[in-house]
Design a protein around this motif. Structure first.
Motif, short mmCIF file in Angstrom:
data_model
loop_
_atom_site.label_atom_id
_atom_site.label_comp_id
_atom_site.label_asym_id
_atom_site.label_seq_id
_atom_site.Cartn_x
_atom_site.Cartn_y
_atom_site.Cartn_z
N LEU A 162 11.38 2.06 3.42
CA LEU A 162 10.71 1.47 2.47
C LEU A 162 11.44 1.24 1.04
O LEU A 162 11.90 0.27 0.69
CB LEU A 162 9.21 1.96 2.26
N SER A 169 6.73 0.22 5.94
CA SER A 169 5.70 1.34 5.49
C SER A 169 5.19 1.86 6.35
O SER A 169 4.96 3.15 6.76
CB SER A 169 4.77 0.35 4.61
N GLU A 213 3.47 3.41 -2.65
CA GLU A 213 4.84 3.06 -2.61
C GLU A 213 4.60 1.53 -2.41
O GLU A 213 5.43 0.96 -3.04
CB GLU A 213 5.63 3.86 -1.67
N LEU A 214 4.02 1.26 -1.29
CA LEU A 214 4.31 -0.23 -0.76
C LEU A 214 3.55 -1.05 -2.11
O LEU A 214 4.06 -2.11 -2.42
CB LEU A 214 3.31 -0.43 0.47
N SER A 261 5.39 5.81 7.65
CA SER A 261 4.17 6.74 7.48
C SER A 261 4.11 7.67 8.90
O SER A 261 3.94 8.94 9.01
CB SER A 261 2.96 5.98 7.39
N MET A 265 2.38 6.40 1.13
CA MET A 265 3.01 5.11 1.41
C MET A 265 2.53 3.98 1.06
O MET A 265 3.02 3.16 0.93
CB MET A 265 3.10 5.14 2.98
#
Ligand SMILES: *[C@@H]1O[C@H](CO)[C@@H](O)[C@H](O)[C@H]1NC(C)=O
Length: 283
Positions: free
Chosen positions: A205, A188, A164-165, A192, A161
């Motif tokens: 997200l 996020s 990804e963020l 998670s 995550m």
């Protein structure tokens, strides 16, 4: 969809004189009691943190509440906000935080007021109960979180995550776009926690899962309204009448419930299938 700040307006000019007389005698009585208490307690009077303001100021600063509370915290460290029925104590002093959360934890229950305000969103979850209920949930949770498999699994989720963020922020930076970091962090975190807890990626997200995104929005709005309840003395009346922010709250909680129960049902079904296959393989 920000709830309008609630402001009371009274016209003291219309107040009749007998009411005024009653009020001033009450005031005098209060003063007399206060002085008597001072005299009785003398120097052993307890000291309280300074009063930084009244609750109404928090309502008026609702749109910039984090900034407002940060300013007060910088100025006072530990302080009180007065409400018509009680005082709220705020602190950013690590020594106080440790005392409240660890050294003397049992003395700082949530109490009925907090439980009521948070119950629609958190139910009797670990963040919203005291005593035996709290101990039971903590035991269950600590058992879950000390499992090595889960720890490894959740570390992986948090890593994915975060990546990804970072990707979203990097893309925005490359394009020279502004982003709302608070919102990104919230989504996020939610993605998670939900993946760790339920094994389902909300995709809030990336926006890949529409129902998940709707859930995330409802959860965020319901969290905000839960906080607002602490400042709005009329929230229970609004809930009873099913109006304004509390009518919206009902919708958000329904969105949350529908989504979560669907996930749980799917999970139970899947576990039943897995067990079935496991038994078939054995035989
Ligand atoms: C509350 O009001 C909404 C409309 O704002 C309505 O759709 C809903 O059915 C009402 N709920 C209850 C329990 O009355």
């Amino acid at each position: 969809t920000e709830p309008a700040p609630y402001v009371t307006q009274r016209r003291f000019t219309d107040m009749d004189s007998s009411l005024l007389a009653a009020l001033s005698s009450l005031l005098l009585l209060g003063l007399a009691l206060y002085l008597a208490r001072l005299a009785l307690l003398g120097k052993r009077r307890r000291s309280y943190p300074p009063v930084a303001g009244v609750m109404l100021q928090q309502l008026l600063n609702w749109g910039r509440l984090p900034e407002y509370m940060t300013e007060l915290s910088r100025r006072y460290g530990t302080f009180r906000m007065l409400t018509p029925t009680c005082n709220h104590v705020y602190t950013v002093d690590p020594a106080n935080v440790e005392y409240i959360l660890r050294t003397n934890f049992a003395n700082y229950g949530k109490g009925a007021m907090t439980h009521d305000a948070l119950e629609d969103l958190l139910g009797d979850g670990i963040f919203n109960v005291d005593g035996a209920k709290w101990r039971h949930q903590r035991k269950v949770a600590s058992f879950e979180f000390t499992t090595r498999a889960l720890r490894d699994y959740s570390s992986g989720v948090f890593r994915d995550m975060a990546a990804e963020l970072a990707g979203i922020v990097a893309a925005a930076a490359a394009a020279g776009e502004r982003v709302d970091m608070e919102n990104l962090f919230m989504r996020s975190t939610l993605d998670s926690i939900f993946t760790v807890g339920f094994g389902v990626n909300l995709g809030s997200l990336s926006g890949s899962n529409q129902e998940g995104a709707a859930f995330a929005r409802a959860f965020d709005d319901a969290s905000e309204q839960s906080l607002y309840r602490f400042l709005d003395p009329l929230w229970k009346a609004k809930r009873l009448l099913n109006v304004s922010s509390e009518a919206a709250m009902r919708r958000w909680v329904r969105t949350i419930d529908d989504f979560v129960y669907a996930v749980i049902d799917k999970k139970i079904e899947q576990m039943g299938r897995d067990e079935h296959e496991f038994v078939r393989e054995l035989s």
